[in-house]
Enzyme design. Sequence first.
Site, short mmCIF file in Angstrom:
data_model
loop_
_atom_site.label_atom_id
_atom_site.label_comp_id
_atom_site.label_asym_id
_atom_site.label_seq_id
_atom_site.Cartn_x
_atom_site.Cartn_y
_atom_site.Cartn_z
CG ASP A 77 -4.26 23.52 35.72
OD1 ASP A 77 -4.90 24.65 35.12
OD2 ASP A 77 -4.16 23.48 37.03
CG ASP B 220 -4.31 28.63 35.98
OD1 ASP B 220 -5.16 29.01 36.25
OD2 ASP B 220 -3.81 27.49 36.02
#
EC number: 3.4.23.36
Length: 173
Positions: free
Chosen positions: A123, A142
């Site tokens: 991330d 995401d």
Amino acid sequence: MSSARSPYLRFGLIFAAVAFLLDQVTKWIVTVPLSLEPKGQIELTSFFNLTWAENCGISLSMFASCTDTTRWTLVAVTGIVAAAVAFWMTREQAKGDVIALALILGGALGNIVDRVRFGYVVDFADLHIGDFRPFMIFNVADACITIGVLLLVARALLLGEKAGQADAKPSVD
């Protein structure tokens, strides 16, 4: 969902592939050319940073233990969900729903690849207002999954049964 093959299947698969590639390319850019290291940060603007986070779990840090059992369980569960989404996409007659499903599929596959390769999902997108962070650190996969789910929910609530009729290809008799 119809039992007939979706007229938008090829389009949906291409769209899913683009979402997957965008996810993987952005993760590569952040980790290789930009040399962002674990727990490192690059401030781009006053509201957006590139911040490396290794996510062993799923959203909101659920199942965040970095064990092999967690890793492979999440790979299996995400793989089953991706297969179900792909099957749904083969039968979906509404173009808008195919787009939403393609986003979910591409995002799921992107995160599966990370989890298999590294044991965690990379991330890096850190949106914030000063010290206030309304979102967890996330990645393109995401965002694709979230947008896809929101599109499906919005279309179901706003269009209901009309969704499939509104943008389905007309049949030629």
